[in-house]
Design a protein around this motif. Structure first.
Motif, PDB file in Angstrom:
ATOM      1  N   ASP A 217       4.638   4.613   3.962  1.00  0.00           N
ATOM      2  CA  ASP A 217       4.371   5.979   3.516  1.00  0.00           C
ATOM      3  C   ASP A 217       5.237   6.992   4.260  1.00  0.00           C
ATOM      4  N   TRP A 223       7.777   4.273  -2.220  1.00  0.00           N
ATOM      5  CA  TRP A 223       7.909   2.814  -2.280  1.00  0.00           C
ATOM      6  C   TRP A 223       7.145   2.204  -3.452  1.00  0.00           C
ATOM      7  N   ASN A 224       5.993   2.835  -3.798  1.00  0.00           N
ATOM      8  CA  ASN A 224       5.211   2.232  -4.884  1.00  0.00           C
ATOM      9  C   ASN A 224       5.835   2.459  -6.254  1.00  0.00           C
ATOM     10  N   SER A 225       6.908   3.263  -6.339  1.00  0.00           N
ATOM     11  CA  SER A 225       7.582   3.402  -7.632  1.00  0.00           C
ATOM     12  C   SER A 225       8.293   2.112  -8.027  1.00  0.00           C
ATOM     13  N   LEU A 230       1.132  -1.329  -9.205  1.00  0.00           N
ATOM     14  CA  LEU A 230       0.335  -1.522  -7.997  1.00  0.00           C
ATOM     15  C   LEU A 230      -0.507  -0.276  -7.794  1.00  0.00           C
ATOM     16  N   HIS A 231      -1.819  -0.404  -8.034  1.00  0.00           N
ATOM     17  CA  HIS A 231      -2.705   0.762  -7.991  1.00  0.00           C
ATOM     18  C   HIS A 231      -3.116   1.119  -6.569  1.00  0.00           C
ATOM     19  N   SER A 232      -3.249   0.151  -5.702  1.00  0.00           N
ATOM     20  CA  SER A 232      -3.641   0.424  -4.319  1.00  0.00           C
ATOM     21  C   SER A 232      -3.216  -0.738  -3.443  1.00  0.00           C
ATOM     22  N   LEU A 233      -2.952  -0.412  -2.137  1.00  0.00           N
ATOM     23  CA  LEU A 233      -2.559  -1.430  -1.173  1.00  0.00           C
ATOM     24  C   LEU A 233      -3.037  -0.994   0.201  1.00  0.00           C
ATOM     25  N   LEU A 265      -5.411  -5.299  -2.249  1.00  0.00           N
ATOM     26  CA  LEU A 265      -4.521  -4.691  -3.230  1.00  0.00           C
ATOM     27  C   LEU A 265      -5.150  -4.754  -4.609  1.00  0.00           C
ATOM     28  N   TYR A 267      -3.335  -4.805  -8.361  1.00  0.00           N
ATOM     29  CA  TYR A 267      -2.074  -4.846  -9.081  1.00  0.00           C
ATOM     30  C   TYR A 267      -2.350  -5.237 -10.526  1.00  0.00           C
TER      31      TYR A 267
END
Length: 977
Positions: A217, A223-225, A230-233, A265, A267
């Motif tokens: 972050d 990074w999540n793009s 990926l909805h959450s990690l 996660l 996904y």
């Protein structure tokens, strides 16, 4: 010239001395200018390396060390700032071995700028080379980097900064060891390794991240793009250890270990949560072979995709092998415990898969072995699934599916394929076929069997949806079904087809589709139900159906409330004949529909039969139609029933309200039977053979209300019979002018309520006997008693009536009394065949009766002249006593006879005259006297017999002998006398 050795030696010494002085002067000059010379040489060397304007200051330069401070080195790739650099060396070692002792870097800052990547088709493919042999021998014994930093920047991202401490040691020119530590807040990287001429590369790296998500972050906010699905990690501390080794005798090899804790996660449709994950791998490459070994061990608390998930706390142990970059194998070291649809299906599976990477399609083969399979609480034996194909299309076959502890398979010849097409916008297609043997299901009731079905399945999986078709057809023509329910076994033979069409939208995870049933050529046989020529077609459509509802703990009523608005159903059936113990329907059929509406629900149903036989009742063209609509909590509807009874149309209509059908069922409504006329119908005889030959003509109508719930059902009845007549030719009985009103407040309790029922008959004829104006008023009380408030009939110009009587319906003992008033003796005399005369006057009396121990008995009664009113009797007696006087043998006359002859009186003639004209002052008929059971009637007449000679007092006593049957005959026709 003569050579002079002395002079030459001296001159040579002077020259050498001079040269020594000059060399000393040169050395002194060089020593004094050493820093400038060193700076010049260093700058030329750095410029040759691409550093155009290096900055530094040599602060110390002696025979054993050099110190450089304030160094700034810049190039297009970055910048290095060093506060102090110190080199120590031994002049002899430096000159002989070209090696320094130590190089110490203090407080250095290396700034590295990584540019945006640019694609170039001309650039060679990157290669991985671990050969350090060209760098040996090493020109140093030790290099130390102390209290330094590395700053890495990337376009559009915050720079990454780390502290660096490192030591490179070369005990000999052919060996090297490395120790380095890079530290950041919550992050540590430790590097260690060694190299030599025989073992060029041996490096280990250990990376520890206390908060890897925070690092992403901070330095890579987008990074999540890269993984938009990926909805959450979330992750706890992460540790990575890598070991790279290469030697002159062994092929290069890389081994690594990665461990993470508290990883979670989401996904796409996958949700996962692990307490810890640990992977280790080994990669070895050479000119001819390359192998990769990968091992994953994890303990998931949760791992699920849609309705498929691993069992909680089920360990994962996977082994992956890649050989020579062309053969890949995947194998589980321990079973994977999974469940589908929240426990609807569970099992433990192991994988052994092999991939051929030499072909673009990547052919594969392998097996999936599943144990401990439980589907809807049905335990299955282990089964193997064999796979053969490639990444685009895989065919599979399965071993027969058996129930636990069963020798008969549940499914055989299971096979199919999975096709993954190109381009990607086309759906993934799954097809499967099998023979299904449902009769092996242990959950079926005893003595229940089902035939073998051909199963065909096709599923298409799109990007955001899926579509499934399932067909079941009983195999090899008509099949026999044996079903047991409610302690009764029903055998059915026929053809059955089932079809399911199911579509799912992944965006909502709801299902839409339909299911159809097609049954034909069926026959039924059971103790209470038979049928033949049965055909049934049913189709149900559903939309936005959430299958998770079936796995909730909702009560059945709440579940139906949620499901019914999402269904509509259409059912049609036909049969040549359907029959039960009490009903037979020929050429019959019906339908049922259920569909949601804006107002709630609507249902319609129908039933028709060419001939409907209910016991002795035969109806033709029978038809029933029913409709309900409204909210599920309360439905209102109508029902119409029509039929022909002996050609006479019958029509019954109802209106009703159905409340809380799923919880506390309550039904109430009203019904009406349209007025109907019968003409000479033998309806009564059909229900009671004793009425054989009896016909009924009447106008009939009825109405009432009804209620029902889960415990009881009841209805009221208002039945009206008018213009009715009965004709019983065999017994010469008929009745006309019959009117009846039957009122029942409760059919269940046989309760009349406050409104009595009544019956009236204008004329009754039984042979020669005739009665008129028969009337009765009655009440039913709580199903136990019939209360006759009044009952009367006119006969023999008088009347007969019953007193108020309560008659137990259950057959208990009771008594009553029949009253007779002013019965005309003249009318009675007409029914006495042997009576050749006439009577005037009337009689009255009573006749008790009772029901005792199930037998009806007439008790002792009496008929008398009312209030002493006299009666008269006239009889044709002439010749009764004198007809045979002339033929009698003469005898010697007595004194009385001589006296009568003297007086000119003939006794027989006087007696004949007197008996033919009697005034009756007393008439008593004892009915069923208790002291003479074989004499049902005993009559005594007392009065005055009149003749021309004198009035003679007479008393006549007579008895009627015979059985009770003869008595009934006497009472009906009075012809026994």
């Amino acid at each position: 010239m003569k050579f002079r050795p002395r002079q030459f030696l001296l001159k040579s010494l002077r020259v050498l001395a001079l040269l020594s002085v000059l060399f000393a002067i040169c050395l002194a000059a060089l020593w004094l200018a050493r820093t400038s010379l060193l700076s010049y040489a260093a700058k030329r060397s750095l410029q040759n390396l691409g550093i155009d304007q290096p900055e530094f200051a040599i602060t110390t330069a002696d025979l054993h060390s050099i110190a450089v401070e304030d160094i700034i080195l810049e190039s297009p790739d970055g910048k290095v700032s060093i506060e102090r650099l110190e080199i120590t060396y031994s002049p002899s070692t430096l000159l002989s071995e070209k090696r320094i002792q130590n190089l110490t870097v203090s407080k250095a800052l290396a700034e590295i700028a990584i540019p945006l990547s640019s694609e170039s088709t001309d650039s060679p493919e990157p290669s991985f080379n671990l050969d350090l042999e060209p760098y040996f021998p090493l020109p140093f014994k030790r290099i130390q980097i102390l209290d330094s930093k590395i700053l890495v920047s990337y376009p559009n991202l915050a720079p990454i900064s780390a502290n660096l401490d490192a030591t490179l040691a070369a005990a000999t020119p052919d060996t090297l060891s490395l120790e380095a530590t890079l530290t950041r807040p919550n992050e540590t990287l430790i590097l260690s390794g060694q190299s030599s001429a025989n073992n060029p590369f041996d490096l280990s790296a250990a990376l520890q991240l206390d908060s890897p998500i925070t690092l992403l972050d901070t330095y890579y906010p987008d990074w999540n793009s890269i993984v938009p699905d990926l909805h959450s990690l979330k992750s706890g501390p992460l540790e990575l250890t890598t070991h790279i080794q290469s030697s002159t005798t062994n092929t290069p090899a890389i081994s690594f270990t990665l461990s993470a804790t508290e990883l979670a996660l989401a996904y796409e449709e996958i949700e996962a949560q692990f307490t810890n994950i640990q992977t280790d791998g080994f990669f070895q490459t050479a000119e001819t072979t390359s192998d990769l070994h990968f091992h994953l061990v994890a303990n998931p608390e949760r791992l699920t995709r849609d309705t498929l998930s691993l069992a909680p706390n089920s360990p994962i142990d996977l082994q992956l092998k890649l050989r020579e970059l062309n053969a890949l194998s995947l194998k589980t070291n321990s079973p994977l415990n999974w469940n589908y649809d929240s426990g609807f299906a569970t099992g433990s599976s192991t994988l052994d898969l092999h991939f051929d990477l030499t072909s673009p399609t990547i052919p594969l083969h392998g097996t999936v072995t599943t144990e401990n399979i439980v589907v809807s609480e049905i335990q299955l034996q282990p089964t193997d699934l064999s796979l053969q194909g490639d990444l685009k299309s895989v065919a599979f076959t399965a071993t027969p599916l058996f129930l636990s502890d069963d020798t008969h398979p549940l499914a055989t010849k299971v096979q199919g394929s999975v096709h993954i097409p190109e381009p990607d916008d086309q759906p993934i297609k799954l097809t499967a076929t099998a023979l299904l043997h449902p009769d092996s299901l242990s959950q079926l009731p005893p003595e229940t069997s089902l035939p073998t079905f051909d199963l065909s399945l096709t599923t298409q999986v799109f990007d955001i949806s899926s579509h499934t078709l399932l067909d079941l057809v009983n195999q090899n023509g008509p099949a026999t079904f044996s079903l047991t329910a409610f302690d009764q076994t029903t055998n059915a033979t026929g053809d059955l087809k089932l079809h399911f069409d199911l579509a799912q939208d992944d965006a909502s995870e709801l299902f839409t589709g339909h299911a159809t049933i097609d049954a034909s050529n069926f026959s039924l046989q059971s103790p209470t139900l038979q049928g033949n020529g049965i055909a049934l077609q049913a189709k149900t459509n559903f939309h936005d159906l959430n299958t998770d509802l079936a796995n909730t703990e909702l009560p059945a009523s709440e579940l139906l409330k949620k499901l019914l608005p999402q269904f509509d159903l259409n059912l049609d059936w036909q049969a040549n004949q359907i029959s039960t113990d009490t009903l037979t329907a020929d050429w019959t059929g019906g339908s049922f529909t259920l569909q949601p509406t804006d107002a709630g629900l609507q249902t319609t149903s129908s039933f028709g039969a060419g001939i409907l036989t209910l016991g002795a009742l035969r109806l033709e063209q029978a038809y029933l139609e029913n409709q309900f609509q409204g909210k599920l909590a309360q439905l209102s509807g109508t029902t119409s029933i029509s039929a022909l009874l002996d050609g006479v149309p019958l029509e019954l209509t109802t209106t009703q309200t159905l409340s809380s059908p799923l919880e506390n069922l309550s039904l109430k409504g009203e019904y009406t039977l349209t007025p109907t006329s019968f003409s000479h119908s033998d309806l009564l005889a059909r229900f009671d053979p004793t009425f054989a030959g009896l016909t009924l003509s009447a106008k009939l109508s009825a109405a009432g209300a009804f209620t029902a719930n889960t415990a009881t059902a009841d209805a009221s009845l208002d039945l009206h019979l008018s213009e009715a007549s009965l004709d019983y030719p065999a017994s010469r009985i008929n009745a006309s002018g019959i009117t009846a009103n039957l009122h029942l407040a409760s059919l269940h309790q046989l309760e009349s309520g406050d409104l009595p029922s009544n019956l009236s008959v204008e004329l009754i004829q039984a042979g020669d006997f005739q009665a008129s104006q028969a009337n009765a008023s009655l009440l039913l009380s709580n199903g136990s008693h019939l209360q006759l408030d009044s009952a009367s009939v006119n006969l023999f110009e008088g009347s007969a009536f019953l007193e108020s009587t309560s008659i137990p319906i259950d057959g208990s003992d009771f008594t009553g009394q029949l009253f007779l008033e002013n019965l005309s003796l003249s009318q009675i005399a007409q029914y006495i065949d042997i009576f050749d005369g006439s009577m005037e006057g009337s009689v009255s009396g009573y006749l008790p009766y009772r029901l005792h121990e199930g037998n009806f008995e007439l008790l002792a009664g009496k008929l008398t002249l009312p209030d002493g009113t006299p009666a008269t009797l006239h009889y044709r007696t002439k010749g009764l006593l004198t007809a045979n006087a002339a033929s009698q043998t003469p005898t010697k006359p007595t004194f009385s006879e001589r006296l009568l002859k003297f007086l000119k009186i003939e006794p027989d003639a006087v007696a004949e005259q007197a008996l033919g004209n009697i005034t009756i002052q007393e008439f008593t008929a004892e009915l069923f006297p208790e002291d003479a059971p074989e004499t049902p009637i005993r009559i005594r007449i007392a009065g005055t017999a009149h003749s021309d000679i004198a009035d003679i007092p007479v008393v006549i006593s007579t008895q009627v002998h015979g059985s009770l049957t003869e008595l009934y005959n006497f009472l009906i026709r009075l012809s026994s006398l």
